[in-house]
Design a protein around this motif. Structure first.
Motif, PDB file in Angstrom:
ATOM      1  N   PRO A   1       0.807  -1.229   0.000  1.00 38.41           N
ATOM      2  CA  PRO A   1       0.000   0.000   0.000  1.00 38.41           C
ATOM      3  C   PRO A   1       0.841   1.281   0.000  1.00 38.41           C
ATOM      4  CG  PRO A   1      -0.582  -1.410   1.864  1.00 38.41           C
ATOM      5  CD  PRO A   1       0.545  -2.080   1.134  1.00 38.41           C
ATOM      6  N   ASP A   2       2.038   1.215   0.571  1.00 33.84           N
ATOM      7  CA  ASP A   2       2.908   2.387   0.648  1.00 33.84           C
ATOM      8  C   ASP A   2       4.078   2.311  -0.335  1.00 33.84           C
ATOM      9  OD1 ASP A   2       3.870   0.220   2.077  1.00 33.84           O
ATOM     10  OD2 ASP A   2       4.613   1.404   3.759  1.00 33.84           O
ATOM     11  N   PHE A   3       3.867   1.623  -1.452  1.00 35.85           N
ATOM     12  CA  PHE A   3       4.878   1.474  -2.498  1.00 35.85           C
ATOM     13  C   PHE A   3       5.382   2.827  -2.989  1.00 35.85           C
ATOM     14  CE2 PHE A   3       5.645   1.709  -7.070  1.00 35.85           C
ATOM     15  CZ  PHE A   3       6.713   0.844  -7.198  1.00 35.85           C
ATOM     16  N   VAL A   4       6.701   2.895  -3.284  1.00 40.51           N
ATOM     17  CA  VAL A   4       7.313   4.102  -3.843  1.00 40.51           C
ATOM     18  C   VAL A   4       8.164   3.714  -5.056  1.00 40.51           C
ATOM     19  CG1 VAL A   4       8.858   6.061  -3.430  1.00 40.51           C
ATOM     20  CG2 VAL A   4       7.425   5.190  -1.566  1.00 40.51           C
ATOM     21  N   ASN A   5       7.887   4.359  -6.187  1.00 40.72           N
ATOM     22  CA  ASN A   5       8.693   4.183  -7.393  1.00 40.72           C
ATOM     23  C   ASN A   5       9.680   5.343  -7.471  1.00 40.72           C
ATOM     24  OD1 ASN A   5       9.801   3.679  -9.849  1.00 40.72           O
ATOM     25  ND2 ASN A   5       7.961   4.136 -11.034  1.00 40.72           N
ATOM     26  N   TRP A   6      10.884   5.115  -7.014  1.00 39.78           N
ATOM     27  CA  TRP A   6      11.897   6.177  -6.952  1.00 39.78           C
ATOM     28  C   TRP A   6      12.384   6.591  -8.331  1.00 39.78           C
ATOM     29  CZ3 TRP A   6      11.856   8.703  -2.679  1.00 39.78           C
ATOM     30  CH2 TRP A   6      11.527   8.057  -1.494  1.00 39.78           C
ATOM     31  N   SER A   7      12.050   5.828  -9.371  1.00 43.35           N
ATOM     32  CA  SER A   7      12.463   6.167 -10.735  1.00 43.35           C
ATOM     33  C   SER A   7      11.499   7.112 -11.431  1.00 43.35           C
ATOM     34  CB  SER A   7      12.604   4.891 -11.566  1.00 43.35           C
ATOM     35  OG  SER A   7      13.582   4.064 -11.012  1.00 43.35           O
ATOM     36  N   ALA A   8      10.367   7.373 -10.835  1.00 43.63           N
ATOM     37  CA  ALA A   8       9.371   8.263 -11.454  1.00 43.63           C
ATOM     38  C   ALA A   8       9.938   9.676 -11.552  1.00 43.63           C
ATOM     39  CB  ALA A   8       8.090   8.260 -10.636  1.00 43.63           C
ATOM     40  N   PRO A   9       9.536  10.413 -12.591  1.00 46.58           N
ATOM     41  CA  PRO A   9      10.098  11.750 -12.800  1.00 46.58           C
ATOM     42  C   PRO A   9       9.776  12.770 -11.706  1.00 46.58           C
ATOM     43  CG  PRO A   9       8.654  11.118 -14.630  1.00 46.58           C
ATOM     44  CD  PRO A   9       8.642  10.009 -13.651  1.00 46.58           C
ATOM     45  N   THR A  10       8.627  12.649 -11.064  1.00 41.91           N
ATOM     46  CA  THR A  10       8.274  13.609 -10.011  1.00 41.91           C
ATOM     47  C   THR A  10       7.743  12.868  -8.797  1.00 41.91           C
ATOM     48  OG1 THR A  10       5.951  13.888 -10.630  1.00 41.91           O
ATOM     49  CG2 THR A  10       7.561  15.291 -11.766  1.00 41.91           C
ATOM     50  N   GLU A  11       7.769  13.540  -7.666  1.00 42.69           N
ATOM     51  CA  GLU A  11       7.263  12.948  -6.427  1.00 42.69           C
ATOM     52  C   GLU A  11       5.794  12.539  -6.566  1.00 42.69           C
ATOM     53  OE1 GLU A  11       6.783  14.169  -1.743  1.00 42.69           O
ATOM     54  OE2 GLU A  11       8.328  15.160  -2.946  1.00 42.69           O
ATOM     55  N   ALA A  12       5.029  13.324  -7.293  1.00 41.29           N
ATOM     56  CA  ALA A  12       3.597  13.050  -7.461  1.00 41.29           C
ATOM     57  C   ALA A  12       3.328  11.780  -8.266  1.00 41.29           C
ATOM     58  CB  ALA A  12       2.921  14.234  -8.147  1.00 41.29           C
ATOM     59  N   GLN A  13       4.325  11.298  -8.991  1.00 37.52           N
ATOM     60  CA  GLN A  13       4.151  10.120  -9.848  1.00 37.52           C
ATOM     61  C   GLN A  13       4.786   8.863  -9.261  1.00 37.52           C
ATOM     62  OE1 GLN A  13       6.019  11.960 -13.244  1.00 37.52           O
ATOM     63  NE2 GLN A  13       4.052  12.262 -14.234  1.00 37.52           N
ATOM     64  N   ARG A  14       5.125   8.857  -8.002  1.00 38.93           N
ATOM     65  CA  ARG A  14       5.867   7.737  -7.411  1.00 38.93           C
ATOM     66  C   ARG A  14       4.988   6.634  -6.844  1.00 38.93           C
ATOM     67  NH1 ARG A  14      10.465  11.532  -4.755  1.00 38.93           N
ATOM     68  NH2 ARG A  14      11.609  11.821  -6.699  1.00 38.93           N
ATOM     69  N   ASP A  15       3.673   6.765  -6.925  1.00 35.96           N
ATOM     70  CA  ASP A  15       2.780   5.770  -6.330  1.00 35.96           C
ATOM     71  C   ASP A  15       2.534   4.586  -7.273  1.00 35.96           C
ATOM     72  OD1 ASP A  15       1.320   7.551  -8.054  1.00 35.96           O
ATOM     73  OD2 ASP A  15      -0.512   6.689  -7.254  1.00 35.96           O
ATOM     74  N   ALA A  16       1.918   3.550  -6.726  1.00 38.90           N
ATOM     75  CA  ALA A  16       1.642   2.326  -7.483  1.00 38.90           C
ATOM     76  C   ALA A  16       0.702   2.578  -8.651  1.00 38.90           C
ATOM     77  CB  ALA A  16       1.068   1.254  -6.547  1.00 38.90           C
ATOM     78  N   GLU A  17      -0.328   3.391  -8.443  1.00 38.11           N
ATOM     79  CA  GLU A  17      -1.320   3.616  -9.503  1.00 38.11           C
ATOM     80  C   GLU A  17      -0.693   4.248 -10.737  1.00 38.11           C
ATOM     81  OE1 GLU A  17      -4.747   3.105 -11.468  1.00 38.11           O
ATOM     82  OE2 GLU A  17      -4.245   2.269  -9.513  1.00 38.11           O
TER      83      GLU A  17
END
Length: 137
Positions: A27-43
């Motif tokens: 539930p608290d997954f973080v994608n550290w490769s996403a371009p922005t902080e707002a895009q780091r979630d699983a969805e």
């Protein structure tokens, strides 16, 4: 640990299985490769597969070349393969074969994806497709 990552690659990326995605993501997954902080979630990660890659790449396959496991982290070297059959980041279908090379590091916690870091050659593939389609870079 490697089995969880193999399952994610096969069932989620290759097959587009939403139920598997839900089962494999913390539930608290973080994608550290996403371009922005707002895009780091699983969805956001799901949307990338479901609305960007899968519609653009026909016959999408994930070929895992190598995996290394260190505690709760799994490093995977893989290639996402298929045919360019739909719009991919603004490049209309060319019918060309595509191969996106990827190296991922996934932190698994309690049998689920907790964190992700990765590098890939998607930008280079898009540049090649742009040239194949006759568009200026």
């Amino acid at each position: 640990m490697k089995t969880i990552v193999k399952r994610f690659n096969r069932e989620v990326i290759q097959d587009g299985n939403r139920e598997s995605f839900e089962a494999l993501m913390a539930p608290d997954f973080v994608n550290w490769s996403a371009p922005t902080e707002a895009q780091r979630d699983a969805e956001t990660m799901w949307r990338t597969f479901a609305t960007v890659l899968r519609p653009a790449i026909g016959g999408l396959q994930v070929r895992i070349h190598e995996q290394l496991c260190d505690g709760e982290k799994v490093i995977t070297r893989k290639t996402i393969l298929g045919k360019h059959v739909g719009s991919l980041l603004g490049i209309e279908a060319t019918g060309k074969d595509v191969a996106i090379d990827v190296i991922d590091i996934v932190h698994i916690r309690d049998g689920r994806y907790f964190e992700h870091w990765g590098v890939n050659t998607l930008a280079a593939v898009v540049a090649q497709l742009r040239q194949a389609g006759g568009l200026a870079t």
